[in-house]
Write a protein that holds these residues in place. Sequence first.
Motif, PDB file in Angstrom:
ATOM      1  N   THR A   6       0.874  -1.179   0.000  1.00 37.57           N
ATOM      2  CA  THR A   6       0.000   0.000   0.000  1.00 37.57           C
ATOM      3  C   THR A   6       0.910   1.227   0.000  1.00 37.57           C
ATOM      4  N   GLY A   7       0.487   2.297  -0.680  1.00 36.40           N
ATOM      5  CA  GLY A   7       1.371   3.464  -0.792  1.00 36.40           C
ATOM      6  C   GLY A   7       2.512   3.196  -1.766  1.00 36.40           C
ATOM      7  N   GLY A   8       2.314   2.251  -2.666  1.00 38.59           N
ATOM      8  CA  GLY A   8       3.367   1.882  -3.626  1.00 38.59           C
ATOM      9  C   GLY A   8       3.668   2.963  -4.643  1.00 38.59           C
ATOM     10  N   THR A   9       2.797   3.971  -4.739  1.00 36.24           N
ATOM     11  CA  THR A   9       3.068   5.073  -5.674  1.00 36.24           C
ATOM     12  C   THR A   9       3.854   6.195  -5.002  1.00 36.24           C
ATOM     13  N   GLY A  10       4.118   6.076  -3.698  1.00 36.05           N
ATOM     14  CA  GLY A  10       4.781   7.161  -2.967  1.00 36.05           C
ATOM     15  C   GLY A  10       6.285   7.180  -3.176  1.00 36.05           C
ATOM     16  N   PHE A  11       6.932   8.091  -2.482  1.00 41.19           N
ATOM     17  CA  PHE A  11       8.378   8.303  -2.622  1.00 41.19           C
ATOM     18  C   PHE A  11       9.153   7.027  -2.251  1.00 41.19           C
ATOM     19  N   VAL A  12       8.778   6.410  -1.164  1.00 40.69           N
ATOM     20  CA  VAL A  12       9.440   5.169  -0.737  1.00 40.69           C
ATOM     21  C   VAL A  12       8.906   3.992  -1.557  1.00 40.69           C
ATOM     22  N   GLY A  13       7.587   3.937  -1.706  1.00 38.57           N
ATOM     23  CA  GLY A  13       6.946   2.806  -2.373  1.00 38.57           C
ATOM     24  C   GLY A  13       7.429   2.612  -3.806  1.00 38.57           C
ATOM     25  N   LEU A  65       2.419   1.314   3.564  1.00 37.16           N
ATOM     26  CA  LEU A  65       3.047   2.640   3.633  1.00 37.16           C
ATOM     27  C   LEU A  65       2.060   3.779   3.366  1.00 37.16           C
ATOM     28  N   ALA A  66       0.803   3.479   3.065  1.00 45.04           N
ATOM     29  CA  ALA A  66      -0.128   4.519   2.623  1.00 45.04           C
ATOM     30  C   ALA A  66      -0.530   5.455   3.756  1.00 45.04           C
ATOM     31  N   GLY A  67      -0.689   6.718   3.426  1.00 47.10           N
ATOM     32  CA  GLY A  67      -1.204   7.673   4.397  1.00 47.10           C
ATOM     33  C   GLY A  67      -1.066   9.095   3.880  1.00 47.10           C
ATOM     34  N   SER A  86      -6.610   8.220   7.408  1.00 46.95           N
ATOM     35  CA  SER A  86      -6.059   7.602   6.193  1.00 46.95           C
ATOM     36  C   SER A  86      -5.227   6.382   6.572  1.00 46.95           C
ATOM     37  N   ARG A  87      -4.433   6.506   7.661  1.00 47.85           N
ATOM     38  CA  ARG A  87      -3.591   5.363   8.078  1.00 47.85           C
ATOM     39  C   ARG A  87      -4.428   4.266   8.736  1.00 47.85           C
ATOM     40  N   ARG A  88      -5.409   4.683   9.544  1.00 49.76           N
ATOM     41  CA  ARG A  88      -6.269   3.679  10.196  1.00 49.76           C
ATOM     42  C   ARG A  88      -6.984   2.854   9.121  1.00 49.76           C
ATOM     43  N   SER A 115       5.622   3.514  10.349  1.00 52.14           N
ATOM     44  CA  SER A 115       5.518   4.344  11.530  1.00 52.14           C
ATOM     45  C   SER A 115       6.624   5.379  11.341  1.00 52.14           C
ATOM     46  N   ALA A 116       6.922   6.156  12.348  1.00 51.63           N
ATOM     47  CA  ALA A 116       7.923   7.208  12.135  1.00 51.63           C
ATOM     48  C   ALA A 116       8.642   7.543  13.431  1.00 51.63           C
ATOM     49  N   MET A 117       9.736   8.278  13.265  1.00 52.87           N
ATOM     50  CA  MET A 117      10.495   8.745  14.443  1.00 52.87           C
ATOM     51  C   MET A 117       9.583   9.544  15.361  1.00 52.87           C
ATOM     52  N   ARG A 164       9.912   2.528  12.349  1.00 51.66           N
ATOM     53  CA  ARG A 164       9.876   3.930  12.774  1.00 51.66           C
ATOM     54  C   ARG A 164      10.886   4.681  11.919  1.00 51.66           C
ATOM     55  N   ILE A 165      10.350   5.276  10.842  1.00 54.68           N
ATOM     56  CA  ILE A 165      11.189   5.792   9.759  1.00 54.68           C
ATOM     57  C   ILE A 165      11.684   7.202  10.083  1.00 54.68           C
ATOM     58  N   GLY A 166      12.985   7.448   9.819  1.00 56.45           N
ATOM     59  CA  GLY A 166      13.531   8.800   9.900  1.00 56.45           C
ATOM     60  C   GLY A 166      13.275   9.553   8.602  1.00 56.45           C
ATOM     61  N   GLY A 174      10.471  13.690  -1.464  1.00 53.36           N
ATOM     62  CA  GLY A 174      10.719  13.607  -0.021  1.00 53.36           C
ATOM     63  C   GLY A 174      11.248  14.902   0.563  1.00 53.36           C
ATOM     64  N   THR A 175      11.974  14.748   1.667  1.00 59.77           N
ATOM     65  CA  THR A 175      12.466  15.886   2.446  1.00 59.77           C
ATOM     66  C   THR A 175      13.347  16.819   1.616  1.00 59.77           C
ATOM     67  N   LEU A 176      14.250  16.232   0.833  1.00 60.44           N
ATOM     68  CA  LEU A 176      15.218  17.085   0.115  1.00 60.44           C
ATOM     69  C   LEU A 176      14.549  17.920  -0.975  1.00 60.44           C
TER      70      LEU A 176
HETATM   71  N1  LIG Z   1       9.313  10.261   3.490  1.00 61.80           N
HETATM   72  C1  LIG Z   1       9.683  10.433   4.761  1.00 61.80           C
HETATM   73  O1  LIG Z   1      10.638  11.206   5.065  1.00 61.80           O
HETATM   74  C2  LIG Z   1       8.979   9.700   5.864  1.00 61.80           C
HETATM   75  C3  LIG Z   1       9.469   9.784   7.179  1.00 61.80           C
HETATM   76  C4  LIG Z   1       8.806   9.100   8.197  1.00 61.80           C
HETATM   77  C5  LIG Z   1       7.671   8.338   7.898  1.00 61.80           C
HETATM   78  N2  LIG Z   1       7.213   8.285   6.614  1.00 61.80           N
HETATM   79  C6  LIG Z   1       5.985   7.502   6.343  1.00 61.80           C
HETATM   80  O2  LIG Z   1       6.267   6.449   5.453  1.00 61.80           O
HETATM   81  C7  LIG Z   1       5.192   6.282   4.522  1.00 61.80           C
HETATM   82  C8  LIG Z   1       5.775   6.304   3.115  1.00 61.80           C
HETATM   83  O3  LIG Z   1       6.438   7.555   2.935  1.00 61.80           O
HETATM   84  P1  LIG Z   1       6.448   8.280   1.514  1.00 61.80           P
HETATM   85  O4  LIG Z   1       7.371   9.452   1.627  1.00 61.80           O
HETATM   86  O5  LIG Z   1       6.650   7.273   0.435  1.00 61.80           O
HETATM   87  O6  LIG Z   1       4.943   8.808   1.451  1.00 61.80           O
HETATM   88  P2  LIG Z   1       4.206   9.514   0.203  1.00 61.80           P
HETATM   89  O7  LIG Z   1       5.128   9.751  -0.928  1.00 61.80           O
HETATM   90  O8  LIG Z   1       3.471  10.674   0.768  1.00 61.80           O
HETATM   91  O9  LIG Z   1       3.253   8.350  -0.327  1.00 61.80           O
HETATM   92  C9  LIG Z   1       2.330   7.676   0.423  1.00 61.80           C
HETATM   93  C10 LIG Z   1       1.227   7.111  -0.461  1.00 61.80           C
HETATM   94  O10 LIG Z   1       0.084   7.098   0.368  1.00 61.80           O
HETATM   95  C11 LIG Z   1      -1.067   7.304  -0.430  1.00 61.80           C
HETATM   96  N3  LIG Z   1      -1.858   8.395   0.176  1.00 61.80           N
HETATM   97  C12 LIG Z   1      -1.596   9.716   0.187  1.00 61.80           C
HETATM   98  N4  LIG Z   1      -2.563  10.397   0.820  1.00 61.80           N
HETATM   99  C13 LIG Z   1      -3.459   9.468   1.212  1.00 61.80           C
HETATM  100  C14 LIG Z   1      -4.700   9.543   1.877  1.00 61.80           C
HETATM  101  N5  LIG Z   1      -5.228  10.716   2.275  1.00 61.80           N
HETATM  102  N6  LIG Z   1      -5.365   8.372   2.107  1.00 61.80           N
HETATM  103  C15 LIG Z   1      -4.849   7.180   1.707  1.00 61.80           C
HETATM  104  N7  LIG Z   1      -3.696   7.049   1.029  1.00 61.80           N
HETATM  105  C16 LIG Z   1      -3.019   8.180   0.798  1.00 61.80           C
HETATM  106  C17 LIG Z   1      -0.639   7.692  -1.825  1.00 61.80           C
HETATM  107  O11 LIG Z   1      -0.902   6.610  -2.701  1.00 61.80           O
HETATM  108  P3  LIG Z   1      -2.115   6.664  -3.789  1.00 61.80           P
HETATM  109  O12 LIG Z   1      -2.251   8.088  -4.234  1.00 61.80           O
HETATM  110  O13 LIG Z   1      -1.621   5.763  -4.873  1.00 61.80           O
HETATM  111  O14 LIG Z   1      -3.312   6.148  -3.096  1.00 61.80           O
HETATM  112  C18 LIG Z   1       0.860   7.933  -1.678  1.00 61.80           C
HETATM  113  O15 LIG Z   1       1.581   7.521  -2.806  1.00 61.80           O
HETATM  114  C19 LIG Z   1       4.212   7.442   4.757  1.00 61.80           C
HETATM  115  O16 LIG Z   1       3.028   6.966   5.352  1.00 61.80           O
HETATM  116  C20 LIG Z   1       4.952   8.393   5.671  1.00 61.80           C
HETATM  117  O17 LIG Z   1       4.113   8.988   6.645  1.00 61.80           O
HETATM  118  C21 LIG Z   1       7.843   8.918   5.590  1.00 61.80           C
END
Ligand SMILES: NC(=O)c1ccc[n+]([C@@H]2O[C@H](COP(=O)([O-])OP(=O)(O)OC[C@H]3O[C@@H](n4cnc5c(N)ncnc54)[C@H](OP(=O)(O)O)[C@@H]3O)[C@@H](O)[C@H]2O)c1
Length: 301
Positions: A6-13, A65-67, A86-88, A115-117, A164-166, A174-176
């Motif tokens: 889940t969240g496979g389209t995100g930065f990490v996914g 990973l979705a949220g 969204s996470r629940r 989860s996260a730091m 618990r991701i940094g 992402g952050t950068l």
């Molecule tokens: N990146 C970081 O620095 C960092 C640090 C600590 C923790 N995390 C956690 O690790 C996870 C993955 O990080 P990421 O940077 O890859 O996250 P991301 O790029 O924001 O991607 C998360 C994915 O979650 C889905 N999403 C977004 N908003 C949503 C909503 N309202 N309801 C349901 N799904 C939603 C989207 O997928 P679709 O659009 O395809 O549904 C999106 O591709 C996140 O949950 C984030 O909180 C990230």
Amino acid sequence: MRLLITGGTGFVGRRLVERAIADGHQVMVVSRDPVAARETLGSEVTVRDSAGAFVDDKPEAIVNLAGEPIADRRWSDSQKTRLLESRRHATREVVALCEQLAAQNAAPGVLVSGSAMGYYGDQGDREVTEQTPPHDEFAHRLCEMWEHEAHQAEAFGTRVACIRIGLVLDAGGGTLAKMAPPFKLGLGGKIGDGRQYMPWIHREDLVRIIEFLLVRDDLAGAINASAPNPVTNAGFTRAMGRHLHRPTLFFIPGPLLKAALGEMSRLLLTGACMRPRRLENAGFEFRYPTLDDALAAIFGD
Ligand SMILES: NC(=O)c1ccc[n+]([C@@H]2O[C@H](COP(=O)([O-])OP(=O)(O)OC[C@H]3O[C@@H](n4cnc5c(N)ncnc54)[C@H](OP(=O)(O)O)[C@@H]3O)[C@@H](O)[C@H]2O)c1
């Protein structure tokens, strides 16, 4: 391995999907917009709009990973609800899938869930391991709820590891993507007094950690997923200046940030000196253990 993300389209996914395909896994992704996700991820990935829709595919492992993004909007009450719900919702769907599959004696072997730091909240400059008691604040409550929901899958025989991701560092998001532009213009600098810790992880190492947890049957529960050398905001700022060859003379006063961002300013003004104790004890080897290693690889300097 049949792997559901889940969240496979995100930065990490996105990076996890690429690596999983390259490693020969069968990859399935849950996305709210399957058409767009198929375009992003390519035809080798099966995309559907709910975890439950994958019951016939019998995933053997799940990465959750979705949220709603944590730092995109001010934390109004309604935005906090979106962050939580969204996470629940995503995690309950995954657990419900585990229950359905367990009824067919096909429960996934493992769930690696986000989860996260922020789980630890503000910890000042003390060293933080998986044993450290959290500071109660919104980020903690968000992560605690997320982890609690994920652990419900254990009732169906699925091993659960919560990462618990940094701050995830890499080019292209992402952050950068947020931090680098002012630094590139020579407008970078410390945030507040710069003493708050910023645990970080190179995206490549985070994906390797997820892969490690998918196969290490002895690892469950909370896992700090950050590099072994966390830095303070002042240290991060100096490293950015060094790698981008720019001065870092500016600074953002804490009160200004609080006024601009409200409670969300805690993401920038507080932190935890998080250490990946359990990963190190388990023998995980970081490819990018120091921030200099990571930024040199990312900026190619
Ligand atoms: N990146 C970081 O620095 C960092 C640090 C600590 C923790 N995390 C956690 O690790 C996870 C993955 O990080 P990421 O940077 O890859 O996250 P991301 O790029 O924001 O991607 C998360 C994915 O979650 C889905 N999403 C977004 N908003 C949503 C909503 N309202 N309801 C349901 N799904 C939603 C989207 O997928 P679709 O659009 O395809 O549904 C999106 O591709 C996140 O949950 C984030 O909180 C990230």
